[in-house]
Design an enzyme around this catalytic site. Structure first.
Site, short mmCIF file in Angstrom:
data_model
loop_
_atom_site.label_atom_id
_atom_site.label_comp_id
_atom_site.label_asym_id
_atom_site.label_seq_id
_atom_site.Cartn_x
_atom_site.Cartn_y
_atom_site.Cartn_z
N ASP A 190 -10.03 -5.45 -3.54
CA ASP A 190 -9.77 -3.89 -3.03
C ASP A 190 -11.03 -2.18 -3.59
O ASP A 190 -10.46 -1.77 -4.32
CB ASP A 190 -8.15 -3.68 -3.14
CG ASP A 190 -7.41 -2.58 -1.88
OD1 ASP A 190 -7.70 -1.94 -1.61
OD2 ASP A 190 -6.35 -2.64 -2.36
N SER A 216 0.79 -1.14 -0.17
CA SER A 216 -0.06 0.32 0.00
C SER A 216 0.89 0.97 -0.05
O SER A 216 1.79 1.43 -0.96
CB SER A 216 -0.89 0.10 1.02
OG SER A 216 -2.00 0.76 0.94
N HIS A 234 -7.27 -5.37 0.13
CA HIS A 234 -6.46 -4.43 0.44
C HIS A 234 -5.30 -5.11 1.71
O HIS A 234 -4.43 -5.03 1.13
CB HIS A 234 -6.61 -3.38 1.52
CG HIS A 234 -5.57 -1.67 1.18
ND1 HIS A 234 -5.41 -1.80 0.21
CD2 HIS A 234 -4.87 -1.38 1.82
CE1 HIS A 234 -4.72 -1.18 0.00
NE2 HIS A 234 -4.01 -0.58 1.21
#
Ligand code: NAG
Ligand code: NAG
Ligand code: NAG
Length: 428
Positions: free
Chosen positions: A370, A213, A401
């Site tokens: 996600d 991320s 995610h």
């Protein structure tokens, strides 16, 4: 995108700082109460839904855990010692004086000769996460798996994180919090990579960078036109849930819109760290089931991810190591700046070439459920605009995610493809 942060605006008089400190405490308190109420309603709905889903779902059995493994201890070393390994912790100081924490997985029984054969992998976490996110599932984690596969695994933490440390600033000083992602890409990432290269026993000249991320954002910002001269020190860039294009959730979720809107109004969240109350809670009651359930409820509501794919026995271990301290300025960068995800835009200029033949090979792991970031648009960009860059990608159906770190089949679904890519592209 600019290559440096403007630090001039962060000059507030003592009286202004005091006002912001008081108003932000009151506002954050009210905000958390409203968020909590919504999160509870959401949790009740989810629970009702799961009653129905559970009736139709067969639970796959997981490895039995020992009593020691089921304990909640906020120390990675505790869990890795159960497997005969060790997690060592070191300080790394950045050019601008922040003291970062880096950890390394060590097999204390291993000979120096064998240790020198291990090539370095550096893992860098996402927003509000820490090094713990790569190994909180112990034997079922990516960090453990990479170590088992013969790599020298290092776990980086960005500035402030677990504890805001600086060579001369103190956490109560608002100057301590005057940074955003550009500082993290320009100062934290090179400091971590440099430390690994100097300290690893293999005398490697480059590391494999595995990011999740926001960690991938640091990587992409750095590799875009090799802005900070790091390309030659990275032999492969693995991006899990890559955060380059914003997902639809940013516009859909009312609370995220609200944080975005208020992130520039200093009276609301203040000018220091983002909701420090969460970290105070973790410090005092972080090892209780109640804290874990509460954290899960909040994140489940805010980001729409859930624990369906996780090992339920390990669920509370993940919240021992998150959330961590981040600056309000960073949150504003993400949600309300020209460069960040304001209006779901991209963090690098779309429709332009970012990489060339000197860019290290890139491996993208895209969870298709996600909603926070949009990995498909990134794959689209790579196909259309990056003819010179060697890259590959996998789509993970059913993954969201955080499942790319915490799913119970993360080793088969994520770990194995990463090692295969490394062996075919880097260590041929
Ligand atoms: C963020 O988006 C809103 C809505 O389009 C716009 O009004 C605002 O100027 C944007 N903020 C920045 C800093 O670009
Ligand atoms: C969990 O999230 C997935 C998407 O990531 C969704 O398909 C599923 O219905 C959710 N499960 C529950 C119980 O909410
Ligand atoms: C995704 O979930 C569906 C429904 O549970 C299942 O049938 C399918 O096999 C899963 N896909 C993968 C790739 O695991």
């Amino acid at each position: 995108m600019s290559t440096s942060v403007d630090h001039r605006e962060w000059d507030y008089s003592k009286s202004k700082q005091r006002v912001f400190n008081v108003t932000s405490h009151i506002c954050t308190f009210l905000f958390l109460n409203v968020l909590f109420t919504f999160a509870v309603f959401n949790a009740i709905l989810q629970w009702l839904k799961s009653l129905f889903v559970r009736l139709n779902r067969k639970e796959t059995p997981t490895d039995p855990k020992s009593k020691a493994e089921l304990k909640l201890i906020p120390d990675l070393n505790y869990y890795f010692r159960l497997y005969g390994l060790q997690v060592n912790t070191y300080d790394v100081t950045t050019d601008d004086g922040y003291v970062l924490t880096i950890q390394r997985i060590i097999d204390p029984q291993e000979s120096a000769e064998d240790r020198a054969k291990r090539l370095p992998i550096l893992c860098v976490h996402g927003l509000l996460q820490s090094s713990g996110s790569f190994c909180s599932s112990g034997k079922q984690s990516l960090a453990y798996y990479f170590h088992q596969q013969g790599y020298d695994v290092w776990l980086g933490n960005n500035r402030c994180g677990f504890e805001a440390k600086h060579t001369f600033l103190s956490p109560s000083d608002h100057k301590m919090w005057d940074w955003d992602i550009i500082d993290m890409a320009q100062k934290d990432l090179p400091a971590l990579i440099e430390h690994v290269l100097i300290s690893c026993d293999s005398q490697a000249e480059s590391v494999t960078l595995v990011c999740h991320s926001q960690g991938t954002t640091q990587g992409f910002i750095t590799l875009d036109s090799d802005k900070f001269g790091l390309s030659s020190k990275i032999n492969c860039f693995v991006a899990l849930s890559p955060a380059v294009f914003g997902g639809e959730l940013l516009e859909k979720r009312l609370f995220i819109r609200f944080i975005a809107w208020m992130s520039l109004k200093k009276f609301f969240f203040g000018i220091n760290s983002f909701i420090p109350f969460a970290m105070t809670m973790r410090k005092y009651i972080g090892t209780s089931k109640a804290y874990c359930q509460l954290s899960y409820m909040m994140f489940n509501y805010l980001f729409d991810w859930n624990d369906t794919l996780w090992d339920q026995d390990l669920k509370c271990r993940h919240f021992l190591f998150s959330p961590v301290y981040v600056s309000m300025k960073l949150m504003a960068w993400w949600l309300n700046s020209k460069e960040g995800f304001n209006q779901s835009k991209a963090i690098l200029e779309p429709k332009k070439q970012w990489f060339d033949s000197t860019t290290p090979p890139i491996f993208l792991v895209i969870p298709t459920q996600d909603l926070l970031v949009d990995g498909r648009s990134l794959v689209g960009h790579m196909k259309s605009y990056e003819p010179e860059c060697r890259y590959s990608y996998i789509y993970l159906e059913n993954y969201s995610h955080l499942d790319v770190l915490w799913s119970k089949s993360v080793i088969d679904d994520v770990g194995v493809p990463i090692i295969n890519f490394l062996e075919s592209e880097v260590y041929k």
